[in-house]
Structure formats: structure tokens, C-alpha cells
Design an enzyme around this catalytic site. Structure first.
Site, mmCIF file in Angstrom:
data_model
loop_
_atom_site.group_PDB
_atom_site.id
_atom_site.type_symbol
_atom_site.label_atom_id
_atom_site.label_comp_id
_atom_site.label_asym_id
_atom_site.label_seq_id
_atom_site.Cartn_x
_atom_site.Cartn_y
_atom_site.Cartn_z
ATOM 1 N N ILE A 1 0.821 -1.219 0.000
ATOM 2 C CA ILE A 1 0.000 0.000 0.000
ATOM 3 C C ILE A 1 0.850 1.262 0.000
ATOM 4 C CG2 ILE A 1 -1.985 -1.064 1.129
ATOM 5 C CD1 ILE A 1 -1.031 0.124 3.752
ATOM 6 N N GLY A 2 2.168 1.132 0.053
ATOM 7 C CA GLY A 2 3.023 2.309 0.053
ATOM 8 C C GLY A 2 4.452 1.952 -0.226
ATOM 9 N N ILE B 1 5.510 -0.563 2.504
ATOM 10 C CA ILE B 1 4.462 -0.724 3.519
ATOM 11 C C ILE B 1 3.443 -1.714 2.964
ATOM 12 C CG2 ILE B 1 2.704 0.414 4.897
ATOM 13 C CD1 ILE B 1 4.236 2.978 4.669
ATOM 14 N N GLY C 1 11.602 5.964 0.236
ATOM 15 C CA GLY C 1 13.017 5.767 0.460
ATOM 16 C C GLY C 1 13.312 4.930 1.684
ATOM 17 N N TYR C 2 12.363 4.854 2.603
ATOM 18 C CA TYR C 2 12.549 4.072 3.831
ATOM 19 C C TYR C 2 12.314 2.590 3.591
ATOM 20 C CZ TYR C 2 7.587 4.985 3.394
ATOM 21 O OH TYR C 2 6.322 5.106 2.902
ATOM 22 N N GLY C 3 11.527 2.237 2.568
ATOM 23 C CA GLY C 3 11.162 0.844 2.326
ATOM 24 C C GLY C 3 9.730 0.747 1.849
ATOM 25 N N LYS D 1 5.490 -1.615 8.083
ATOM 26 C CA LYS D 1 6.524 -0.882 7.356
ATOM 27 C C LYS D 1 7.836 -1.643 7.475
ATOM 28 C CE LYS D 1 8.019 3.215 8.801
ATOM 29 N NZ LYS D 1 8.093 4.682 8.981
ATOM 30 N N ASP E 1 11.009 16.023 10.527
ATOM 31 C CA ASP E 1 10.634 15.726 9.128
ATOM 32 C C ASP E 1 9.126 15.899 8.955
ATOM 33 O OD1 ASP E 1 10.983 15.094 6.484
ATOM 34 O OD2 ASP E 1 10.978 12.930 6.807
#
Length: 685
Positions: A418-419, A426, A422-424, A438, A534
């Protein structure tokens, strides 16, 4: 006063496009030789007290001067429009908080005799044309009676309130003419200038002793009856006996509201001479031929006297008829005015009832929202107290194995994603309830650091506007959150997947909720202050009710203080700048010093984005500041949010500009004034 009669005054507003149709109508329908004068009521900008207290005197002065300059520019545009039409116009302005009261004041000040004003709409109520806008209604009702008011809607005349002072002079003139005798009538004696249709409520007039005749028939017979009075009659004529002393002419006015009657008895004195006329006639027949001429002259003199008497009585009757007609007209006007007052009173009562009903509904809605807010604050206070009682120890969160989260995500299948960022990635899954998992990148130390920071922060914090961390999977650097079906604020502002746009009320509530959770994180009552670092719409999630939930604490910083210290401004952390342009604090970007005021800057940019819908919001600060100074800020508002109340939107924009100031020392503290101001904008009462 004659000079004023040659001037047509036209009331115009700030919306030049709409008001040009009013001005154009006035020019096209203007009497040749008369002049045009454009009048305008300037309503100065209204500043909320809290907003004004946060602004410098220079800012307040600039704000007010910009409104005045905008007003002059508008009047110049009207003036040029008149020149293009070939008309030389004058302008008059006044500054008042109430536009409609300002117009009435200008009418009285300049003795305006003719005014053209616009209306937003018009409708028909019963048999009476009603003016649509409250402003036009007020002016028509309150303006001096000597002023004629013409109401224009979409380039058409929909209503005219005539000047009653002129009507009064006309009525007095008619009365004077009727008193002056035959000059108040047409060329034929006894033919009145006033039509019988002018008296719809007069039902009948009694002529003689026992005859009732309709008024129309009686007035129509005035010329013939005047001829009868002005011509001689013979004793054998039936009309002669009708005018004999034993049967006087009797006119009775009956039936006007059954409250008044008037009787006029006309017994011509000349008729009393009729026996002598008969006797003289018989004597003449037996007299000698020599005396015939003498008797003839005597009869001629008597006939002339009779004719003079008849004409005199006809004049008396004409005057009486004039008085009667004038009285009927005045009574008719009085009853019409009474009916109008009764009708207006009835409409006012209906409007009052409707307004009371709306006010009750609004008060009920406000009470419900107040209860929800109090409940949320109480819940936050309870969570805060529990956290303080735990002395900062992290709550125990459940840990899940990699095989378990792989099972609930169908082996991390693409259909469950679903997402992505840059973090990975989801994924959506189900662990007793729907959750969002996540998966942070496992290579290098970055994923490990962000994973540990989120667990440490969200594991010990609870707030209604913080995303809830349900558990974790250390071996895969996976974080398990509550699932929020409406995604991020960024997606909703862009109406991603054809989602409906957020209304301005929802946007204002999201701003209040975001400010509330930031105050909680920055709170100086705890030994530690958390700076998110952020803050942006992509990290603000929305639940099924569009309640905001702040997330992504991977790069946040925990600033520690002594328990005796209360100065949050001095708390800082030197680090390599991280975050997302254009939400990144300029001072943090230049000097690498992170403080709570860094979050305040990002919060100000988000407020401007909620107002304008601009994404990405590069140069948004300069655009909004320029629009406010130029007086055209309304053109920057996001139309998909609905019609913002302009004063609320301007106050929110000014607050956002203060928060996004380049110098952190000039940014306000969210916990002292900003949250209170935001709540006052939602509930201005």
C-alpha cells in the site's frame, strides 16, 4: 436641490466584474444632461485580537494601507469604465464597518435624490416584488423618503422605491386644483381628472334618499348631471321635480371599510322660484300685447339668475367631489401602507424563527465538538500522566517473528503493498485487526537506527493524534502500526484515486490537531522534548474520520533538559540536516542546529499548503505575503475546499507566515498563543 436632481448616484462594491453591469445600466438609462456619481463604502480589514497581538504595528499598518490602496484601485477601474462609455463620472467613498449603513449615511450626507444599487437575487413574494439581498432591503427600508432607490440584478431593473416626497407634492397639487374650481377639471364642466379606477375599495354612493349607485357609474355621470344643472327645465319635465325643494339632491359616501360616511345635500335655491315662474307664465298669456316684451325681459332676467345659481351650485358640488376623492385617496394610501407594514412584520417574524432554529443547531453542533475536544484533552492528559508515572520507561510492545508477518502479508505479495518510499515498503495485513507493516531497509546502519528511534519514541508516547505502534519485528526491521484507511494528507490534498477534496472545515480541524500533538511533543513539563524533524503532509496520516495521526519518527531527536529548566528555545541538537525541502528550517539547513522552532517552521508551510493546495509548496511564503499586501489573497485559496470565510483564511495565512519566518527567534511558540488562536478561528464566537 435642483442640481442634486441631475445627479444619478450608483453604489458599487469590490467585485468590479459584477458591479459593472449595475453601472452600465445606470449609464444607459440616465436622463440626458444628468451626471453619474459612483459611491463606495470601504469596509476596513478585520483582524482577530489574537492575530493583531502577534503582529507588529508596521504589519498592521501595511495590512490596513493595502486595503485602502486596493479600494482606490477599484474606484479607478470604475472611473476608467465610465470614460470608455463616454461618461464623465465623480466618485465618493466612505469607510465604515457596515456597508449598508454607510450607503444610507452617504444618502443623507449628500442629499441624494436618485440611487442605483445592486442586488444578488430577487424573488416574488405574493404580489409584491421583494429585493433579494439584505443590503438592498435595508437601504430601501432605511434611506430617506426623498431618495428614489432603483435595484438592479444581473443588468435588469427588478425593483423601484419611488420618492414619497414627490408623491406628496403631486397629491397636494391635485388638491389645490380641485379647490380652485373648474381649472382642476377637464374642459367639460364636471368631468374629473381622476379616474374612478383609482378607488377600488369604494363600493357605492347613495344618490337621493333611497338609491345606491356604484361609484364608477356616479363619476361617469358627472358630465351629464352637470349639464342638467346648467340647463333650464320646464315644470312638466320629470327632472324638474327631482330638483324641487321637496326633493333635494343627496349624495352619500358609504362602504369604505364600513367606518365612514359623508352626505352632501344640494337644494338649489333657484328651484324655489319655480312657482313664481309658473304663475308669471299664466299671467303673461292673458296680458296685452304691449306688456309682452316687458314680461319677456323679466323672464329672461330670471332665467339668467337661475342659470347663474345653477352654475354656482355645480361649482360647489365639484369642490365637494374633489374633497371626497382626495379623502378617499388618502385613506386608500393609509390602508395600503398598513398592509405593507403587516406583511413586512410577518416576513420578519418568519426570518426570526428560521434564524433561531439555525442558531440552535449551530449551538448544538458546537457543544458536541466541545465535548469531543474535552474528551480528547482528558485522554491526552491521562496518557501523559501515565507516561510521567512510568519515569520514562518504555512500554512493553509485542514482538512478531518474520514468518508471522510474512504469513499475514501473503509472503509480502505485491497485492498487499500500500506504500513505497526511500525508507522501504508498507504492506497491509491482519493481526486480530487490520495493520500496516513498514519494512525498513536492512542494509547499513540507517535502517537499524530509524527502527530503534521509532520503537523508543512511539513505544512510550500516547496521544490521540499520534499514530499507534502495535508491535515490531526486530529481525526484519519491521514496524507494525494501526491501519489508517484514508492514507496521507498529501494524497488527500492531491485527491489521489479520485478521493473527494477536503473541505476548509476539515483542513482547519487537521491544523488544530497537528498543532496539539506538536505541543505535546515539545511540552516543557516533561524532562525530554521531542523534535520531529521531518514534518510534512506525507507523514500526516488520516483515519476513517479524517482525524490526523502524526507518523514517521525515524529521524526525530530527543532533547534532554534539566527538570529545573523551562526554556525550550535553548534546547538544540547539532546534526547533519535531514528532511524534505521546502519544509526544512532554513537555519537548520545553514547551521545544522535543530530546535523545536524547526518544527514550527514546517508547521507554517503546512498551514499555507492547507489554504492554497499548492504542491510542492516552493516559494509559497513569498506568494502568500505578496497577495496579502496586494489585497488579492482570495485568488490563492484552493477552490476545491469550498468558500473559505475570508477573515478566517487571512488570519490563518498571517499566522502561517509568522511560523515560517526565516529567523527562528521571531517564530511564535505553539503552546502559548498559536493553538488558542486556531481554536478561536474554528469557533469565532
Amino acid at each position: 436641490m435642483a442640481d442634486q436632481d441631475m445627479i444619478t448616484y450608483v453604489a458599487v462594491g469590490k467585485d468590479v466584474k459584477d458591479c459593472k453591469s449595475i453601472l452600465s445600466w445606470a449609464i444607459e438609462n440616465n436622463v440626458r444632461g444628468s451626471r453619474i456619481c459612483i459611491i463606495h463604502v470601504h469596509k476596513p480589514a478585520k483582524l482577530f485580537p489574537l492575530v493583531r497581538s502577534l503582529m507588529t504595528e508596521r504589519k498592521v499598518r501595511e495590512r490596513l494601507e493595502s486595503g485602502t490602496q486596493s479600494m482606490h484601485a477599484i474606484m479607478e477601474e470604475y472611473f476608467v469604465f465610465c470614460q470608455q462609455k463616454g461618461v464623465q463620472a465623480q466618485t465618493q467613498t466612505i469607510e465604515m464597518n457596515s456597508i449598508r449603513e454607510g450607503i444610507v449615511k452617504l444618502i443623507s450626507k449628500y442629499g441624494i435624490r436618485k440611487l442605483v444599487i445592486g442586488s444578488t437575487s430577487a424573488n416574488h413574494y405574493k404580489r409584491k416584488v421583494e429585493v433579494g439581498s439584505k443590503k438592498a432591503k435595508y437601504v430601501c427600508k432605511t434611506a430617506p423618503l426623498s431618495c428614489q432607490v432603483q435595484v438592479i440584478c444581473k443588468g435588469h431593473l427588478i425593483f423601484t422605491r419611488e420618492a414619497s416626497a414627490t408623491d406628496t407634492e403631486t397629491g397636494q397639487s391635485n388638491l389645490n386644483r380641485s379647490r380652485s374650481g373648474p381649472s382642476g377639471y377637464n374642459n367639460r364642466v364636471g368631468s374629473p381628472l381622476i379616474e374612478c379606477s383609482d378607488f377600488p375599495k369604494l363600493r357605492s354612493v347613495t344618490v337621493g334618499r333611497n338609491r345606491s349607485t356604484p361609484l364608477a357609474a356616479l363619476i361617469a355621470s358627472f358630465p351629464e348631471r352637470s349639464k342638467e344643472l346648467s340647463s333650464p327645465a320646464s315644470p312638466g319635465d320629470s327632472s324638474y321635480s327631482a330638483r324641487s325643494p321637496t326633493r333635494p339632491v343627496e349624495i352619500t359616501l358609504n362602504g369604505w371599510n364600513d367606518r365612514s360616511s359623508s352626505t352632501l345635500d344640494l337644494a338649489p335655491s333657484v328651484v324655489q322660484q319655480s312657482p313664481r315662474l309658473i304663475s308669471s307664465s299664466s299671467n303673461i298669456s292673458t296680458s296685452s300685447n304691449g306688456a309682452h316684451n316687458v314680461v319677456e325681459r323679466s323672464l329672461e332676467e330670471q332665467l339668467q339668475q337661475a342659470m347663474a345659481a345653477l352654475k354656482k351650485e355645480a361649482l360647489v358640488r365639484q369642490r365637494a367631489e374633489g374633497y371626497m376623492i382626495d379623502a378617499i385617496r388618502r385613506a386608500q394610501d393609509a390602508e395600503n401602507q398598513r398592509d405593507n407594514y403587516i406583511e413586512e412584520l410577518w416576513i420578519s417574524k418568519e426570518q426570526e424563527t428560521s434564524l433561531k432554529s439555525q442558531l440552535a443547531e449551530l449551538q448544538k453542533e458546537r457543544d458536541e465538538l466541545q465535548m469531543e475536544r474535552d474528551h480528547a484533552l482528558k485522554e491526552a492528559e491521562g496518557l501523559k500522566k501515565k507516561e510521567e508515572d512510568s519515569n520514562g520507561h518504555m512500554l512493553e510492545l509485542p514482538e512478531f517473528s518474520l514468518s508471522k508477518i510474512a504469513e499475514v502479508t501473503q509472503g509480502f505479495h505485491e497485492s498487499q503493498k500500500i506504500g513505497q518510499g526511500g525508507y522501504g515498503n508498507i504492506y497491509i495485513g491482519r493481526l486480530q485487526t487490520e495493520v500496516a507493516i513498514k519494512m525498513l531497509h536492512s542494509h547499513g546502519s540507517q535502517g537499524s537506527q530509524e527502527f530503534q528511534m521509532e520503537v523508543n519514541v512511539l513505544g512510550q508516547l500516547r496521544h490521540p493524534n499520534l499514530v499507534k505502534l502495535i508491535g515490531s519485528c526486530p529481525e526484519a526491521f519491521a514496524l507494525i502500526y494501526e491501519y489508517l484507511p484514508n492514507g496521507s494528507l498529501e494524497d488527500r490534498l492531491k485527491c489521489k484515486d479520485n478521493s473527494p477534496p477536503l473541505s476548509w472545515q476539515t483542513r482547519l480541524r487537521i491544523a488544530i490537531e497537528l498543532c496539539s500533538v506538536l505541543v505535546y511533543l515539545h511540552s516543557s513539563t516533561r524532562p525530554r522534548t521531542i523534535v520531529h524533524g521531518d514534518l510534512k503532509p506525507a507523514n500526516i496520516l488520516l483515519d476513517s474520520n479524517y482525524v490526523c495521526k502524526l507518523s514517521d519518527f525515524g529521524i526525530c531527536r530527543v532533547l534532554s533538559r534539566d527538570r529545573s529548566s523551562s526554556d525550550s528555545v535553548t534546547l538544540s541538537h547539532n546534526t547533519v540536516p535531514k528532511g524534505t525541502l521546502p519544509y526544512l528550517d532554513p537555519e537548520f539547513l545553514q547551521r545544522g542546529v535543530l530546535t523545536v522552532k524547526s518544527d514550527v517552521y514546517s508547521f507554517g508551510i503546512i498551514l499555507l499548503q492547507l489554504l492554497t493546495g499548492k504542491s510542492p509548496p516552493y516559494s509559497i511564503v513569498d506568494e502568500v505575503n505578496s497577495a496579502l499586501l496586494a489585497g488579492n489573497f482570495e485568488s490563492l485559496l484552493d477552490p476545491s475546499a469550498g468558500r473559505w470565510p475570508l477573515e478566517v483564511a487571512q488570519s490563518l495565512a498571517e499566522l502561517a507566515l509568522m511560523c515560517s519566518d526565516n529567523y527562528r527567534k521571531r517564530r511564535p511558540d505553539l503552546g502559548t498563543r498559536v493553538l488558542e488562536l486556531l481554536e478561536s478561528l474554528r469557533d469565532p464566537t
